[in-house]
Write a protein that holds these residues in place. Structure first.
Motif, PDB file in Angstrom:
ATOM      1  N   LYS A   1       0.825  -1.201   0.000  1.00  0.00           N
ATOM      2  CA  LYS A   1       0.000   0.000   0.000  1.00  0.00           C
ATOM      3  C   LYS A   1       0.860   1.252   0.000  1.00  0.00           C
ATOM      4  O   LYS A   1       1.826   1.362   0.752  1.00  0.00           O
ATOM      5  CB  LYS A   1      -0.932  -0.002   1.214  1.00  0.00           C
ATOM      6  CG  LYS A   1      -1.916   1.144   1.243  1.00  0.00           C
ATOM      7  CD  LYS A   1      -2.828   1.041   2.452  1.00  0.00           C
ATOM      8  CE  LYS A   1      -3.829   2.193   2.496  1.00  0.00           C
ATOM      9  NZ  LYS A   1      -4.708   2.096   3.694  1.00  0.00           N
ATOM     10  N   ARG A   2       0.502   2.207  -0.844  1.00  0.00           N
ATOM     11  CA  ARG A   2       1.166   3.512  -0.900  1.00  0.00           C
ATOM     12  C   ARG A   2       0.187   4.614  -0.515  1.00  0.00           C
ATOM     13  O   ARG A   2      -1.032   4.406  -0.457  1.00  0.00           O
ATOM     14  CB  ARG A   2       1.693   3.809  -2.302  1.00  0.00           C
ATOM     15  CG  ARG A   2       2.851   2.948  -2.775  1.00  0.00           C
ATOM     16  CD  ARG A   2       3.241   3.344  -4.179  1.00  0.00           C
ATOM     17  NE  ARG A   2       4.281   2.517  -4.749  1.00  0.00           N
ATOM     18  CZ  ARG A   2       5.535   2.920  -4.940  1.00  0.00           C
ATOM     19  NH1 ARG A   2       5.886   4.142  -4.584  1.00  0.00           N
ATOM     20  NH2 ARG A   2       6.422   2.113  -5.490  1.00  0.00           N
ATOM     21  N   ASN A   3       0.728   5.807  -0.283  1.00  0.00           N
ATOM     22  CA  ASN A   3      -0.116   6.986  -0.111  1.00  0.00           C
ATOM     23  C   ASN A   3      -0.674   7.408  -1.469  1.00  0.00           C
ATOM     24  O   ASN A   3      -0.201   6.961  -2.514  1.00  0.00           O
ATOM     25  CB  ASN A   3       0.690   8.142   0.503  1.00  0.00           C
ATOM     26  CG  ASN A   3       1.156   7.833   1.912  1.00  0.00           C
ATOM     27  OD1 ASN A   3       0.410   7.248   2.700  1.00  0.00           O
ATOM     28  ND2 ASN A   3       2.378   8.223   2.230  1.00  0.00           N
ATOM     29  N   ARG A   4      -1.666   8.274  -1.461  1.00  0.00           N
ATOM     30  CA  ARG A   4      -2.303   8.699  -2.702  1.00  0.00           C
ATOM     31  C   ARG A   4      -1.332   9.430  -3.622  1.00  0.00           C
ATOM     32  O   ARG A   4      -1.487   9.401  -4.842  1.00  0.00           O
ATOM     33  CB  ARG A   4      -3.505   9.597  -2.399  1.00  0.00           C
ATOM     34  CG  ARG A   4      -4.648   8.876  -1.694  1.00  0.00           C
ATOM     35  CD  ARG A   4      -5.853   9.757  -1.554  1.00  0.00           C
ATOM     36  NE  ARG A   4      -6.406  10.123  -2.846  1.00  0.00           N
ATOM     37  CZ  ARG A   4      -7.463  10.922  -3.016  1.00  0.00           C
ATOM     38  NH1 ARG A   4      -8.068  11.453  -1.965  1.00  0.00           N
ATOM     39  NH2 ARG A   4      -7.907  11.200  -4.226  1.00  0.00           N
ATOM     40  N   ASP A   5      -0.328  10.102  -3.039  1.00  0.00           N
ATOM     41  CA  ASP A   5       0.635  10.837  -3.869  1.00  0.00           C
ATOM     42  C   ASP A   5       1.774   9.950  -4.369  1.00  0.00           C
ATOM     43  O   ASP A   5       2.715  10.430  -4.992  1.00  0.00           O
ATOM     44  CB  ASP A   5       1.199  12.036  -3.102  1.00  0.00           C
ATOM     45  CG  ASP A   5       2.008  11.633  -1.879  1.00  0.00           C
ATOM     46  OD1 ASP A   5       2.099  10.415  -1.586  1.00  0.00           O
ATOM     47  OD2 ASP A   5       2.545  12.531  -1.204  1.00  0.00           O
ATOM     48  N   GLY A   6       1.697   8.638  -4.091  1.00  0.00           N
ATOM     49  CA  GLY A   6       2.724   7.723  -4.558  1.00  0.00           C
ATOM     50  C   GLY A   6       3.833   7.467  -3.567  1.00  0.00           C
ATOM     51  O   GLY A   6       4.656   6.569  -3.778  1.00  0.00           O
ATOM     52  N   SER A   7       3.891   8.227  -2.486  1.00  0.00           N
ATOM     53  CA  SER A   7       4.932   8.021  -1.484  1.00  0.00           C
ATOM     54  C   SER A   7       4.568   6.826  -0.594  1.00  0.00           C
ATOM     55  O   SER A   7       3.443   6.325  -0.621  1.00  0.00           O
ATOM     56  CB  SER A   7       5.102   9.279  -0.626  1.00  0.00           C
ATOM     57  OG  SER A   7       3.898   9.576   0.069  1.00  0.00           O
ATOM     58  N   TRP A   8       5.538   6.400   0.206  1.00  0.00           N
ATOM     59  CA  TRP A   8       5.323   5.254   1.089  1.00  0.00           C
ATOM     60  C   TRP A   8       4.890   5.725   2.467  1.00  0.00           C
ATOM     61  O   TRP A   8       5.470   6.661   3.016  1.00  0.00           O
ATOM     62  CB  TRP A   8       6.609   4.439   1.217  1.00  0.00           C
ATOM     63  CG  TRP A   8       7.015   3.752  -0.043  1.00  0.00           C
ATOM     64  CD1 TRP A   8       7.959   4.161  -0.944  1.00  0.00           C
ATOM     65  CD2 TRP A   8       6.483   2.527  -0.562  1.00  0.00           C
ATOM     66  NE1 TRP A   8       8.051   3.276  -1.982  1.00  0.00           N
ATOM     67  CE2 TRP A   8       7.159   2.251  -1.769  1.00  0.00           C
ATOM     68  CE3 TRP A   8       5.515   1.631  -0.112  1.00  0.00           C
ATOM     69  CZ2 TRP A   8       6.897   1.124  -2.537  1.00  0.00           C
ATOM     70  CZ3 TRP A   8       5.247   0.505  -0.876  1.00  0.00           C
ATOM     71  CH2 TRP A   8       5.929   0.255  -2.068  1.00  0.00           C
ATOM     72  N   PRO A   9       3.891   5.091   3.067  1.00  0.00           N
ATOM     73  CA  PRO A   9       3.472   5.467   4.431  1.00  0.00           C
ATOM     74  C   PRO A   9       4.601   5.240   5.428  1.00  0.00           C
ATOM     75  O   PRO A   9       5.375   4.291   5.295  1.00  0.00           O
ATOM     76  CB  PRO A   9       2.294   4.516   4.719  1.00  0.00           C
ATOM     77  CG  PRO A   9       1.848   4.011   3.383  1.00  0.00           C
ATOM     78  CD  PRO A   9       3.064   4.004   2.514  1.00  0.00           C
ATOM     79  N   LYS A  10       4.698   6.116   6.411  1.00  0.00           N
ATOM     80  CA  LYS A  10       5.664   5.925   7.489  1.00  0.00           C
ATOM     81  C   LYS A  10       5.144   4.817   8.405  1.00  0.00           C
ATOM     82  O   LYS A  10       4.002   4.854   8.837  1.00  0.00           O
ATOM     83  CB  LYS A  10       5.851   7.211   8.289  1.00  0.00           C
ATOM     84  CG  LYS A  10       6.302   8.409   7.455  1.00  0.00           C
ATOM     85  CD  LYS A  10       7.663   8.162   6.818  1.00  0.00           C
ATOM     86  CE  LYS A  10       8.118   9.376   6.008  1.00  0.00           C
ATOM     87  NZ  LYS A  10       9.410   9.123   5.325  1.00  0.00           N
ATOM     88  N   GLU A  11       5.993   3.824   8.682  1.00  0.00           N
ATOM     89  CA  GLU A  11       5.568   2.684   9.482  1.00  0.00           C
ATOM     90  C   GLU A  11       6.579   2.402  10.587  1.00  0.00           C
ATOM     91  O   GLU A  11       7.771   2.670  10.437  1.00  0.00           O
ATOM     92  CB  GLU A  11       5.392   1.442   8.610  1.00  0.00           C
ATOM     93  CG  GLU A  11       4.270   1.564   7.594  1.00  0.00           C
ATOM     94  CD  GLU A  11       4.082   0.300   6.769  1.00  0.00           C
ATOM     95  OE1 GLU A  11       3.050   0.201   6.076  1.00  0.00           O
ATOM     96  OE2 GLU A  11       4.968  -0.583   6.813  1.00  0.00           O
ATOM     97  N   SER A  12       6.085   1.853  11.673  1.00  0.00           N
ATOM     98  CA  SER A  12       6.936   1.483  12.794  1.00  0.00           C
ATOM     99  C   SER A  12       6.890  -0.029  13.006  1.00  0.00           C
ATOM    100  O   SER A  12       6.136  -0.746  12.348  1.00  0.00           O
ATOM    101  CB  SER A  12       6.472   2.200  14.064  1.00  0.00           C
ATOM    102  OG  SER A  12       5.144   1.804  14.395  1.00  0.00           O
ATOM    103  N   CYS A  13       7.707  -0.507  13.924  1.00  0.00           N
ATOM    104  CA  CYS A  13       7.754  -1.930  14.254  1.00  0.00           C
ATOM    105  C   CYS A  13       6.526  -2.251  15.106  1.00  0.00           C
ATOM    106  O   CYS A  13       6.593  -2.282  16.339  1.00  0.00           O
ATOM    107  CB  CYS A  13       9.040  -2.209  15.020  1.00  0.00           C
ATOM    108  SG  CYS A  13       9.541  -3.928  15.085  1.00  0.00           S
ATOM    109  N   SER A  14       5.402  -2.486  14.448  1.00  0.00           N
ATOM    110  CA  SER A  14       4.119  -2.482  15.152  1.00  0.00           C
ATOM    111  C   SER A  14       3.298  -3.757  15.018  1.00  0.00           C
ATOM    112  O   SER A  14       2.239  -3.870  15.632  1.00  0.00           O
ATOM    113  CB  SER A  14       3.273  -1.300  14.649  1.00  0.00           C
ATOM    114  OG  SER A  14       3.061  -1.395  13.248  1.00  0.00           O
TER     115      SER A  14
END
Length: 348
Positions: A207-220
């Motif tokens: 999954k990407r953000n609508r602008d094509g960037s990658w979502p920020k994710e943590s060790c979750s």
């Protein structure tokens, strides 16, 4: 004849020295242990600094690449919008030119004359209504003409903005590629050929953000491998996609080192079926590692792969395959450090 029965032996505890010997035998036969599940990838300080640079540069490269692709997609949509607006503009312009020519020939007095030549009040009202309809129609044509012209100008401006954004991202990617090259060169990372399986499977995109960037994710999220730690959702997605086709032992989370494992952004895929072994894979297991590395390279854009390390080579987003050796010397002197017994993948 008297039948004799051999006396049953009583169970005796196994001496401690024999337990140790059995444990050593288990390690040799390949059953994975906690130690085997944690290959020591730490090399020299130069290698550590290089891995740190790869982490930063590759992550930024993937961000810029995502924004570039999104910009190109938006530009294609704007080009389609521009073509439609130009078609509307051409049609409305032709109608207006025709209307202007007719108005010039007849003149305003000609229209008044038509009205005055009515022979009855009803005819006069009918001609008035007809004139109003013609006026409304002509006004609509003029409005469409103006609206199409405005949309063309605005769309061209938006396209110019996208072209400028693409130039910015390309320049950023070039800068990051050079930073990666310098970091690899510092540890002898000269360019090498890397085999890529043309039949490697295609993974489902993360999954990407609508602008094509990658979502920020943590060790979750829980690490489903025997490592029993945490990983990011995107790392888990890449892991599960790989495990659709590749089923050897794998370990992701690892505390206490300086790379992506404690952040939940990396996995080590053994090239031996039952765990990490302290020798370099050969034959079918070497081919297994080749194909697994190819899978991640082919699907790097879909999965957010920053880099892949396998068999004394590292593939980095935007840079390609380079020589890699954590311990120096000959390839395979350190199976864990040289990654000749496992494929390492780091995810953004």
């Amino acid at each position: 004849m008297t039948l004799t029965v051999r006396p049953r032996r009583r169970f005796r505890s196994v001496p401690a020295f024999l337990v140790s010997a059995l444990a050593a035998a288990v390690l040799v036969t390949g059953v994975p242990s906690a130690a085997m599940a944690e290959p020591n990838e730490v090399g020299s300080s130069k290698v550590a600094q290089m891995r740190k640079t790869l982490d930063s540069a590759a992550a930024q490269y993937l961000e810029a690449e995502g924004l570039l692709e999104a910009s190109k997609t938006q530009q294609r949509e704007l080009n389609q919008k521009l073509a439609a607006a130009e078609n509307r503009y051409a049609r409305s312009r032709a109608s207006i030119v025709k209307y202007a020519a007719e108005a010039y020939k007849s003149g305003r007095l000609g229209v008044v004359g038509v009205m005055l030549n009515a022979t009855s009040p009803d005819e006069f009202m009918s001609r008035t209504a007809a004139l109003e309809r013609m006026t409304a129609r002509d006004e609509a044509r003029i409005s469409e003409f103006v609206a199409a012209r405005t949309e063309i100008d605005q769309t061209k401006g938006a396209i110019d903005a996208q072209v400028k954004e693409q130039s910015k991202q390309l320049a950023e990617m070039t800068k990051l590629r050079k930073a990666t090259e310098r970091a690899l060169s510092a540890v002898g990372g000269y360019a090498v050929d890397g085999w890529v399986d043309p039949y490697a499977p295609t993974a489902a995109a993360a999954k990407r953000n609508r602008d094509g960037s990658w979502p920020k994710e943590s060790c979750s999220v829980d690490d489903p491998t025997p490592a029993n730690g945490c990983i990011t959702p995107r790392t888990k997605h890449a892991l599960l996609q790989a495990q659709r086709w590749y089923h050897y032992y794998v370990s992701c989370y690892r505390p206490g080192d300086m790379y992506e494992h404690p952040k939940g952004r990396a996995c080590d895929f053994s090239s031996e079926p039952n765990g990490f072994k302290n020798f370099s894979s050969r034959g079918e297991n070497k081919l297994y590692g080749d194909k697994l590395a190819s899978f991640f390279v082919k699907n790097a854009n879909r999965l957010g792969v920053m880099y892949v390390i396998w068999y004394c080579k590292v593939w980095v987003a935007g840079s390609g395959w380079k020589h890699y050796s954590a311990a120096g010397g000959n390839c395979g002197d350190s199976p864990a450090g040289d990654h000749t017994n496992h494929v390492h993948v780091s995810i953004l």
